[in-house]
Design a protein around this motif. Structure first.
Motif, short mmCIF file in Angstrom:
data_model
loop_
_atom_site.label_atom_id
_atom_site.label_comp_id
_atom_site.label_asym_id
_atom_site.label_seq_id
_atom_site.Cartn_x
_atom_site.Cartn_y
_atom_site.Cartn_z
N ALA A 185 69.86 21.32 35.93
CA ALA A 185 68.99 20.78 34.88
C ALA A 185 67.56 20.65 35.72
N PRO A 186 66.55 21.67 35.74
CA PRO A 186 65.40 21.56 36.28
C PRO A 186 64.49 20.44 36.09
N HIS A 187 63.82 20.15 37.07
CA HIS A 187 62.59 19.25 36.94
C HIS A 187 61.57 19.74 36.20
N PRO A 188 60.54 19.16 35.34
CA PRO A 188 59.73 19.86 34.67
C PRO A 188 58.59 20.39 35.87
N LEU A 189 58.19 21.81 35.36
CA LEU A 189 57.46 22.45 36.25
C LEU A 189 56.13 22.83 35.40
N GLU A 190 54.89 22.64 35.88
CA GLU A 190 53.70 23.00 35.14
C GLU A 190 53.47 24.26 36.05
N VAL A 191 52.97 25.37 35.17
CA VAL A 191 52.41 26.65 35.91
C VAL A 191 50.84 26.93 35.62
N ARG A 192 49.97 26.92 36.39
CA ARG A 192 48.71 27.00 36.08
C ARG A 192 48.35 28.42 36.78
N TRP A 193 47.23 28.72 36.26
CA TRP A 193 46.77 30.20 36.84
C TRP A 193 45.28 30.06 37.20
N ALA A 194 44.81 30.48 38.56
CA ALA A 194 43.78 30.51 39.01
C ALA A 194 42.99 31.77 39.47
N PRO A 195 42.83 32.54 38.66
CA PRO A 195 42.31 34.06 39.35
C PRO A 195 40.92 33.97 40.12
N PRO A 196 40.91 34.86 41.06
CA PRO A 196 39.57 34.57 42.05
C PRO A 196 38.47 35.09 41.16
N PRO A 197 37.25 34.60 41.70
CA PRO A 197 36.20 35.22 40.94
C PRO A 197 35.96 36.72 41.26
N ARG A 198 35.27 37.51 40.55
CA ARG A 198 35.13 38.99 40.47
C ARG A 198 34.33 39.39 42.08
N ASP A 199 33.88 38.35 42.39
CA ASP A 199 33.31 39.07 43.80
C ASP A 199 34.22 38.59 44.93
N ALA A 200 35.42 38.39 44.51
CA ALA A 200 36.40 37.96 45.73
C ALA A 200 37.74 38.64 45.25
N PRO A 201 37.63 40.05 45.38
CA PRO A 201 39.26 40.27 45.12
C PRO A 201 40.41 40.16 46.22
N ALA A 202 41.66 40.01 45.86
CA ALA A 202 42.52 39.41 46.76
C ALA A 202 42.53 40.74 47.87
N LEU A 203 42.41 41.86 47.55
CA LEU A 203 42.71 43.25 48.62
C LEU A 203 41.44 44.10 48.67
N ASP A 204 41.02 44.66 49.87
CA ASP A 204 40.12 45.59 49.85
C ASP A 204 40.75 46.74 50.78
N ALA A 205 39.96 47.62 51.07
CA ALA A 205 40.53 48.70 52.01
C ALA A 205 41.06 48.11 53.27
N ARG A 206 40.58 46.96 53.76
CA ARG A 206 40.89 46.55 55.14
C ARG A 206 42.05 45.42 55.09
#
Length: 841
Positions: free
Chosen positions: A190-211
């Motif tokens: 029986a799992p404990h309650p888990l709240e999942v939230r979403w926090a996408p980065p701002p448009r000027d801070a993408p997760a990945l670039d070419a480097r």
């Protein structure tokens, strides 16, 4: 004494849902040789409960071996279980990992990495003294984990008393039960309650670039973590942050500490003492920033908050350029679920994912099995040493990709580990060395010259997790020598262990007089001869043929030759597509000696500057050492011409006017009349080169420039006989008009189904009633009737209709503009003229 000490399963399993598995395991594993698959959710305690439960089943005097995917999990699991049994680590419960062992003779449970178990199986497939093997976290699908499953499947057929257990938190239980012919043991939690939230980065801070992972995104992860952790109301609650690699761990830890927060890293590169400090409960809240090693098995205490970057590192290999590397990818939904579950193991928790909720569905369902993407040379060597080089009948969870396995076997052949009969004596020796086969081969070879100690130190440096600063391997080695704890201590332990696996040499070696840098350069060249690189332009060319650059500001800049240990695909300014990650300068003589097998000579015959050219070359792999021009060989030259024509088509040839006109005439006849008039489009002409172009092929092969070839005579060879005698009748080059002039017909381009065009002055057509037709009267000519200034006045393929209608309007508009030229009322009876009325022509 320890071997008679029973495990108190009630005490060990107290408060753990996995305690409910004990009875099921007792039933499923009651008989020697039985097998079970354990499916239990994250945090249920299966890694703690199942091994001692199995140990109780097999009884005293036998050992249970438990595999873990990583060293840090191996140590931590053993330490946790030893603590619960109230015995010192190593006495009843111990562990063995690469270069480190805490295990007494009478220990009942031994935690090991899957790779270490594979090497044990190669050394002695019967696993003497082992009554059961528990394969933990099999869902992670590491190469060593898959190999352990496959090899144990065969061992269990030879040893009918060996019990096997496979378990995982995200297990496809039925699939694994079928593979292992096992019973499934499950526990509901029986799992404990888990709240999942979403926090996408701002448009000027993408997760990945070419480097790679961007600094802006890491700042975002740091901010999200700091805000969420500050909002926790329980002062003992901790946060666990998942990022893909060590560099990102350091960045986030630094950012959190700059905000005054208690933050600690958790990576595989930490020492055992450092890892234990992080995993030991402190009674106060803190932030632990970890790589994927914290997803499973490890018990990170008091975690109520998880922040997930949504990124992971996976191995990839570029088969075409033999470039293995770790790449940053989106985490799978299965792994993200495991990460989030860490927040609700001991009570209600919160998981924050640093991506948009809409992106969740785009994530892969499961992580890609390592066998599909990794360098398979180590696996291929293990399979060969096991006696199944093509993995036939080996019960692997998944077959290795055929192309990748063949490439790995080719690598092993180049190392002398395989031949046509299978594994060689050298290959068996390399299989006992816990290093990549390339490094193992360099260790064996270098030990004779440099001595076992130095050779092992270089091997351990290449195998270490530490990244060379500025790609400078020499600096990395100096740093490891100077560091007495952490990575330096592990490097020394690994070097000592590797040195023990090669025999001591007798007497002095030629390499004794070599400096450390020179010795390391020679070692790297022996391990990776095809990665020797020479400066070219602003970058380097590798012996494999790949172009690469070095990182900006690297101290390697300006070195004429490099011995490269690691090169990775990347977006580079010069377009080479590869960047050197670890290398050391090497002199040319040492490079040539170390890569002697890559030295060769060739005559390079190529199409260059519109003609065949040849030169004699001395090469190291693809690196041209010396080159001199020479006369092309006749057969090679013909092949060169054929390849160039196949590559560029007839575009390499020059169609002069006469040849182009003949081709267009033949194309029209083939379109309108069909056979025997030949098809002369590019495809058809290329298919029939041996019918019409043979003498010219010989001339091109002999060095004649393509621009000097006239295609008129070759094209005439395709004319059908005797029909060719009617060519000028059916498709004339020109037509006679009423003035007696012959005006050239303009035929449509090949592939164009338009009509031929006759561009002629309107006054020369007076008296011409019917539109001219060609090709046995089947094709009307399109007349472009021109003004005295040779500008179009009308376009028609029905001359009679033009004279009867539109001509009157043309006459009205033009007679004032061109009064010296005739514009008669009746053009059908008027005298045709080339010139003006006064000239009379």
């Amino acid at each position: 004494m320890p071997q008679d000490t029973p495990f108190d399963l009630v005490r060990i399993g107290r408060g753990l849902p996995a305690a409910g598995l004990v009875g099921q395991l007792g039933a499923s594993l009651a008989e020697p040789g039985s097998r079970a698959v354990v499916a239990a959710p994250p945090g249920s305690g299966k890694t703690t409960v199942v091994p001692p439960a199995v140990a109780e089943l097999v009884g005293a005097g036998s050992r249970v071996v438990v595999t873990q995917p990583r060293r840090v999990a191996t140590r931590a699991a053993a330490a946790r279980l030893a603590e619960l049994t109230g015995t010192p680590l190593g006495e009843l419960v111990g562990y063995s990992v690469r270069g480190e062992r805490k295990l007494e003779r009478g220990a009942r449970i031994e935690f090991v990495t899957a790779g270490l178990l594979v090497r044990r199986l190669l050394a002695d497939p019967e696993l003497p003294g082992v009554a059961a093997v528990v394969l933990d976290e099999v869902h992670e699908r590491s190469l060593d984990g898959d190999l352990a499953v496959g090899l144990l499947g065969e061992v269990a057929q030879l040893r009918d008393d060996l019990r096997l257990v496979a378990m995982s938190a995200t297990l496809d239980a039925e699939r694994w039960a079928t593979l292992l012919d096992a019973e499934v043991c499950e526990v509901e939690v029986a799992p404990h309650p888990l709240e999942v939230r979403w926090a996408p980065p701002p448009r000027d801070a993408p997760a990945l670039d070419a480097r790679g992972v961007t600094r802006g995104f890491l700042d975002h992860v740091t901010r999200v973590t700091a805000d969420a952790f500050s909002a926790l109301t329980d002062p003992a609650a901790s946060a666990l942050v998942f990022v893909p690699g060590g560099r990102e761990v350091d960045a986030v830890v630094t950012g959190l500490r700059a905000r005054g927060m208690d933050a600690a890293p958790l990576t595989g590169s930490l020492s055992l003492a450092e890892q234990q400090r992080v995993l030991r409960p402190t009674g106060r809240g803190r932030v632990i920033v970890a790589t994927s090693i914290a997803e499973t098995s490890l018990t990170v205490p008091d975690v109520r908050l998880v922040v997930d970057s949504g990124l992971a590192r996976e191995p990839r290999v570029d088969l075409a350029r033999d470039m293995p590397q770790l790449v940053t990818v989106s985490v799978s939904r299965a792994a993200a679920t495991q990460r989030a579950g860490r927040a609700a193991r001991v009570g209600p928790g919160t998981a924050i994912r640093c991506l948009a909720e809409l992106d969740w569905a785009r994530l892969p369902r499961e992580a890609t099995p390592e066998i599909e993407t990794a360098d398979l040379a180590p696996m291929a060597l293990t399979l060969a040493a096991w006696g199944t080089p093509d993995r036939a009948d080996l019960p692997l969870p998944e077959a290795p990709p055929a192309a990748a396995l063949r490439r790995a076997q080719t690598t092993l052949r180049s190392l002398g580990a395989l031949d046509d009969r299978g594994i060689t004596p050298l290959g068996r020796r390399l299989a006992t060395i816990p290093a990549h086969p390339r490094i193992a081969r360099a260790l064996v070879d270098s030990a004779r010259d440099l001595g076992p100690r130095r050779a092992a130190e270089y091997a351990a440096a290449l195998e270490s997790d530490r990244r060379a600063p500025g790609a400078d391997l020499a600096k990395l080695l100096r740093d490891l020598r100077a560091e007495h704890g952490g990575a330096g201590a592990r490097w020394r332990a690994d070097a000592k262990r590797l040195a023990s696996l090669v025999p001591e040499r007798t007497g002095a070696g030629a390499g004794d007089r070599m400096s450390d840098d020179a010795g390391l350069a020679q070692f790297v060249a022996l391990a990776y001869p095809e990665r020797l690189a020479r400066a070219r332009g602003g970058g380097y060319q590798l012996a494999s043929g790949t172009g690469a650059t070095i990182p900006p500001g690297s101290p390697l800049a300006g070195q004429p030759w490099l011995a490269v240990a690691e090169v990775a695909r990347a977006t580079t300014r010069d377009g080479s597509g590869a960047v050197i990650r670890q290398a050391i300068p090497i002199d040319e003589a040492t490079a040539l000696a170390a890569a002697e097998t890559l030295l060769h000579e060739e005559v390079d015959t190529r199409w260059e500057g519109g003609r065949v050219r040849a030169s004699h070359r001395e090469l190291l792999g693809a690196i041209v050492l010396r080159e001199s021009p020479q006369r092309p060989d006749e057969a090679a030259a013909r092949d060169c011409v054929a390849r160039e024509i196949a590559r560029t088509g007839l575009g390499m040839l020059t169609w002069r006017d006469a040849a182009a006109r003949l081709r267009r005439r033949l194309a029209l006849l083939h379109r309108v009349l069909g056979a025997p008039w030949p098809d002369v489009d590019d495809r058809a002409l290329l298919a029939r080169l041996d019918e019409w172009f043979v003498p010219e092929l010989d001339r091109l092969a002999g060095g004649t420039a393509a621009s000097a070839i006239d295609l008129l005579d070759p094209l005439r060879r395709l004319l059908p006989w005797p029909e060719a005698g009617r060519l000028d009748e059916l498709a004339p080059e020109s037509l006679e008009v009423p003035t007696g002039s012959r005006v050239q017909l303009q035929y449509p381009e090949v592939g164009d189904d338009g009509p031929p065009v006759l561009a002629v002055k309107l006054q020369e057509c007076f008296g011409l009633v019917e539109t001219p037709r060609i090709a046995e009267g089947r094709v009307p000519v399109l007349l472009h009737l021109l003004s005295p200034a040779r500008r179009p006045l009308a376009v028609t393929d029905d001359l009679a209709s033009f004279w009867a209608g539109p001509y009157a309007q043309v006459r009205a508009e033009m007679r004032g503009r061109y009064p010296k030229h005739p514009w008669p009322d009746d053009p059908l009876t008027a005298l045709p003229m080339r010139g003006t009325k006064r000239s009379g022509r």
